[in-house]
Design a protein around this motif. Structure first.
Motif, PDB file in Angstrom:
ATOM      1  N   ILE A 174      11.965  45.966  47.546  1.00 45.19           N
ATOM      2  CA  ILE A 174      13.192  45.761  48.307  1.00 45.19           C
ATOM      3  C   ILE A 174      14.217  45.319  47.275  1.00 45.19           C
ATOM      4  N   LYS A 175      15.363  45.882  47.342  1.00 48.57           N
ATOM      5  CA  LYS A 175      16.374  45.527  46.350  1.00 48.57           C
ATOM      6  C   LYS A 175      17.162  44.321  46.798  1.00 48.57           C
ATOM      7  N   ARG A 176      17.383  43.448  45.871  1.00 50.28           N
ATOM      8  CA  ARG A 176      18.318  42.355  46.120  1.00 50.28           C
ATOM      9  C   ARG A 176      19.600  42.703  45.399  1.00 50.28           C
ATOM     10  N   ARG A 177      20.692  42.651  46.122  1.00 49.76           N
ATOM     11  CA  ARG A 177      21.969  43.044  45.529  1.00 49.76           C
ATOM     12  C   ARG A 177      22.576  41.897  44.735  1.00 49.76           C
ATOM     13  N   TRP A 178      23.304  42.255  43.719  1.00 49.18           N
ATOM     14  CA  TRP A 178      24.150  41.265  43.070  1.00 49.18           C
ATOM     15  C   TRP A 178      25.489  41.256  43.800  1.00 49.18           C
ATOM     16  N   GLU A 179      25.861  40.101  44.345  1.00 47.66           N
ATOM     17  CA  GLU A 179      27.119  39.975  45.078  1.00 47.66           C
ATOM     18  C   GLU A 179      28.169  39.400  44.130  1.00 47.66           C
ATOM     19  N   ASP A 180      29.163  40.189  43.897  1.00 44.81           N
ATOM     20  CA  ASP A 180      30.122  39.886  42.845  1.00 44.81           C
ATOM     21  C   ASP A 180      31.394  39.267  43.434  1.00 44.81           C
ATOM     22  N   PHE A 181      31.690  38.041  43.044  1.00 42.57           N
ATOM     23  CA  PHE A 181      32.922  37.396  43.510  1.00 42.57           C
ATOM     24  C   PHE A 181      33.923  37.215  42.377  1.00 42.57           C
ATOM     25  N   SER A 182      33.662  37.839  41.234  1.00 40.35           N
ATOM     26  CA  SER A 182      34.515  37.558  40.091  1.00 40.35           C
ATOM     27  C   SER A 182      35.902  38.141  40.315  1.00 40.35           C
ATOM     28  N   PRO A 183      36.921  37.457  39.804  1.00 37.27           N
ATOM     29  CA  PRO A 183      38.283  37.959  39.992  1.00 37.27           C
ATOM     30  C   PRO A 183      38.462  39.274  39.246  1.00 37.27           C
ATOM     31  N   HIS A 184      39.067  40.263  39.912  1.00 35.63           N
ATOM     32  CA  HIS A 184      39.240  41.571  39.266  1.00 35.63           C
ATOM     33  C   HIS A 184      40.620  41.647  38.636  1.00 35.63           C
ATOM     34  N   ASN A 185      40.811  40.820  37.653  1.00 38.34           N
ATOM     35  CA  ASN A 185      42.155  40.787  37.055  1.00 38.34           C
ATOM     36  C   ASN A 185      42.143  41.311  35.625  1.00 38.34           C
ATOM     37  N   HIS A 186      41.193  42.170  35.351  1.00 32.07           N
ATOM     38  CA  HIS A 186      41.139  42.872  34.062  1.00 32.07           C
ATOM     39  C   HIS A 186      41.074  41.927  32.870  1.00 32.07           C
ATOM     40  N   GLU A 187      40.543  40.733  33.102  1.00 35.39           N
ATOM     41  CA  GLU A 187      40.405  39.820  31.964  1.00 35.39           C
ATOM     42  C   GLU A 187      39.365  40.387  31.016  1.00 35.39           C
ATOM     43  N   ARG A 188      39.744  40.575  29.796  1.00 29.88           N
ATOM     44  CA  ARG A 188      38.770  41.131  28.854  1.00 29.88           C
ATOM     45  C   ARG A 188      38.246  40.056  27.911  1.00 29.88           C
ATOM     46  N   THR A 189      39.075  39.087  27.625  1.00 28.23           N
ATOM     47  CA  THR A 189      38.657  38.090  26.654  1.00 28.23           C
ATOM     48  C   THR A 189      37.845  36.980  27.304  1.00 28.23           C
ATOM     49  N   SER A 190      36.913  36.447  26.561  1.00 25.79           N
ATOM     50  CA  SER A 190      36.131  35.335  27.094  1.00 25.79           C
ATOM     51  C   SER A 190      36.728  34.008  26.630  1.00 25.79           C
ATOM     52  N   GLU A 191      37.871  34.096  25.992  1.00 23.20           N
ATOM     53  CA  GLU A 191      38.577  32.912  25.495  1.00 23.20           C
ATOM     54  C   GLU A 191      38.858  31.938  26.642  1.00 23.20           C
ATOM     55  N   GLY A 192      38.563  30.666  26.424  1.00 21.85           N
ATOM     56  CA  GLY A 192      38.937  29.656  27.426  1.00 21.85           C
ATOM     57  C   GLY A 192      38.016  29.569  28.629  1.00 21.85           C
ATOM     58  N   LYS A 193      36.942  30.304  28.617  1.00 18.75           N
ATOM     59  CA  LYS A 193      36.018  30.164  29.740  1.00 18.75           C
ATOM     60  C   LYS A 193      34.575  30.334  29.266  1.00 18.75           C
TER      61      LYS A 193
END
Ligand code: KL2
Length: 550
Positions: free
Chosen positions: A152-171
């Motif tokens: 049975i598949k468990r889904r990954w439920e994605d709540f991340s903001p879709h604001n095209h952030e590419r950098t991991s700077e500051g988080k």
């Protein structure tokens, strides 16, 4: 009809299961309406907190590429898209592995059962006999033992903001798993709960590789494990997790039960700043005669920059006994008081908190509401109603006011009333924890009313009901019950999807970026409940991804 979110992911499994032995399934399906009416979901958990972005498509990793990546991280992309869960199909034909006979429990209050208690059938020695010879000390992830099993598949439920952030700077993003792995000792002590299981799946030597595989596949940055049996931890679990890059901390229960809680974290992601084992047992307080424990760590993310905030990770397994809500609430108060001690940073503020565990309390119960709402008015509440585990509560005594005696040294606000009285924790926060402010050191309220409080504003990473069907999410499922008792609570930052309404807590917060979906009871029984061929605990793992703003 399957709930919509599983129509695509569970079809294969449900179809195959319908050819398998139906006895157990139908019996348990009948329980379902009872369960949903057990506590009112909608009064406490309106499903409108479902995030509109939760429309992620199921993603079957073990599809055509399955064999392409042997030995690498099985989920190199995890957890940004989705995940799965193997659940067994009841179709193997082995001899001599009938389900256990049902056993009538003599003494229900398991955790206080003395050495006189009878061993269940079959004898422990029988279950310890290894059906799989030569379990390797270090688990080999490339052995294809899940081949051919129903899923049975468990889904990954994605709540991340879709604001095209590419950098991991500051988080700083990290994942946390909470998982009660079912100690072998408790399995054998409560074997009637597993009468639905095929016996070979209950051997520790069968279960261990499955559990290790799941831990490796999930690849969480922080693991909060409950029911970790002492000898299995030392000899098997810790060495295997260390080989995967984890640093492991462990607290065994007091008393004679040989299991405890572990917190393991990736050594390339965090520095360990402080370890605080927490015992709930108190020699001189009759209420606190149980051997449950907790464990609290302060971790510092490994990132560039000097003033990286800490996080506090707590793990616990509260008392099971459904009738003793008074003990459960007091155990929780001790844990909250300990977190208050170690997680303060400055000016009465706290570092972000992740509180995981098996709380042996259902969603919407007074105990669960207390964690989430930060307050509980308990006048007239019977002790059997605190956890909501049973529909008809058997503990009829009303909670006393106050619930625990003053000699415990913990106020109704769940803080120690005399600072420094408790033993000093190992390690230090290297100057990051400052003296208590006037606000915290002043005398607690003399007037005792029937309110409990705590300092934190905590949200739950799970919603506890599926938004489209209203069905409850299940975290533990055996022949006696199928309910949620496991949680990942966290201090939510102001933009977080599940931030408690109206909360302006004193914690710096985390943002929930996603979680691994749970299942409903019907889905679990369609593959013969838990534990089964591939899921070797009677609990499901919970997994959430958080973002810490630096
Ligand atoms: O519900 V649990 O399982 O969180 O998965 O926590 C307790 C129960 C665990 C530790 O005490 O052992 C299980 N009926 C059902 N479950 C029991 C019982 C019982 N009488 N006694 C212990 N456990």
């Amino acid at each position: 009809m399957l709930p919509r979110h599983l129509q695509t992911v569970g079809g294969r499994c449900i179809t195959r299961a319908s050819h398998s032995r139906p006895v157990c399934m139908s019996g348990n399906f009948l329980r379902y309406p009872w369960w949903t009416g057990h506590y009112q979901p909608f009064s406490f958990f309106p499903v409108n907190n479902w995030h509109p972005q939760d429309n992620s498509r199921p993603y079957h990793y073990f599809g055509p590429h399955r064999t392409a990546l042997p030995g690498s991280h099985i989920f190199p992309w995890f957890p940004t898209h989705s995940s799965w869960l193997h659940t067994s199909n009841f179709n193997m034909d082995a001899k001599g592995d009938e389900p256990f006979r049902k056993r009538k429990k003599g003494i229900e209050d398991d955790e206080y059962r003395g050495p006189w208690a009878k061993r269940p059938y079959p004898p422990a020695s029988d279950l310890r006999a290894p059906p799989i010879q030569g379990t390797p000390k270090i688990f080999d992830p490339t052995s294809p033992q899940t081949e051919g099993k129903a899923e049975i598949k468990r889904r990954w439920e994605d709540f991340s903001p879709h604001n095209h952030e590419r950098t991991s700077e500051g988080k700083f993003d990290f994942t946390v798993m909470s998982y009660n792995i079912l100690s072998q000792d408790l399995l054998e002590d409560n074997s009637s709960l597993y009468s639905h299981c095929r016996r070979p799946y209950l051997f520790w030597n069968y279960r261990l590789p499955n559990i290790l595989r799941e831990l490796q596949e999930m690849n969480a940055d922080i693991l909060c494990l409950q029911e970790v049996q002492d000898d299995h931890y030392q000899e098997q679990i810790k060495p295997n997790l260390e080989a995967l890059g984890y640093i492991c901390e462990y607290k065994v229960r007091t008393g004679s039960k040989p299991d405890g809680c572990a917190i393991c974290f990736k050594s390339d992601k965090f520095n360990l700043k402080l370890v605080k084992p927490v015992e709930y047992f108190r020699q001189n307080i009759a209420l606190l005669d149980r051997d449950n424990i907790g464990l609290v760590l302060i971790l510092q993310p490994k990132t560039r920059g000097r003033d990286v905030p800490m996080i506090c990770v707590a793990n616990t397994h509260l008392l099971y006994n459904p009738r003793r809500g008074d003990i459960k609430l007091t155990q929780l108060a001790i844990l909250l008081a300990e977190i208050t001690e170690v997680a303060q940073i400055q000016d009465g503020r706290f570092c972000p908190i992740v509180l995981c565990g098996d709380f042996n309390s259902v969603p919407g119960s007074p105990l669960h509401r207390f964690v989430k709402e930060g307050t509980l008015y308990y006048e007239g509440l019977t002790i059997g109603k605190v956890s909501g585990q049973e529909r008809y509560s058997k503990g009829q005594r009303i909670l006393s006011i106050p619930i625990w005696p003053k000699s415990l040294g913990i106020t109704q606000k769940c803080v120690y009333d005399s600072p420094g009285k408790d033993e000093t924790p190992e390690g230090s926060l290297e100057g990051q924890i400052v003296e208590k402010t006037d606000e915290q050191t002043k005398e607690p309220d003399i007037r005792v009313d029937s309110n409990l409080w705590h300092h934190f504003s905590l949200s739950s990473a799970y919603s506890h009901y599926f938004p489209d069907t209203g069905m409850p999410e299940i975290t533990t499922c055996h022949s006696k019950s199928a309910i949620t008792v496991d949680y990942i609570f966290y201090s939510a930052e102001h933009n977080d999807v599940f931030r408690q309404p109206g909360s302006e807590g004193p914690c710096n917060g985390l943002r929930l970026l996603g979680r691994l979906s749970l299942l409903n009871e019907q889905d679990l029984w369609s593959v013969n409940g838990l534990p089964n061929e591939t899921n070797s605990s009677d609990h499901l793992s919970l997994l959430a991804k958080f973002r810490l703003e630096l």
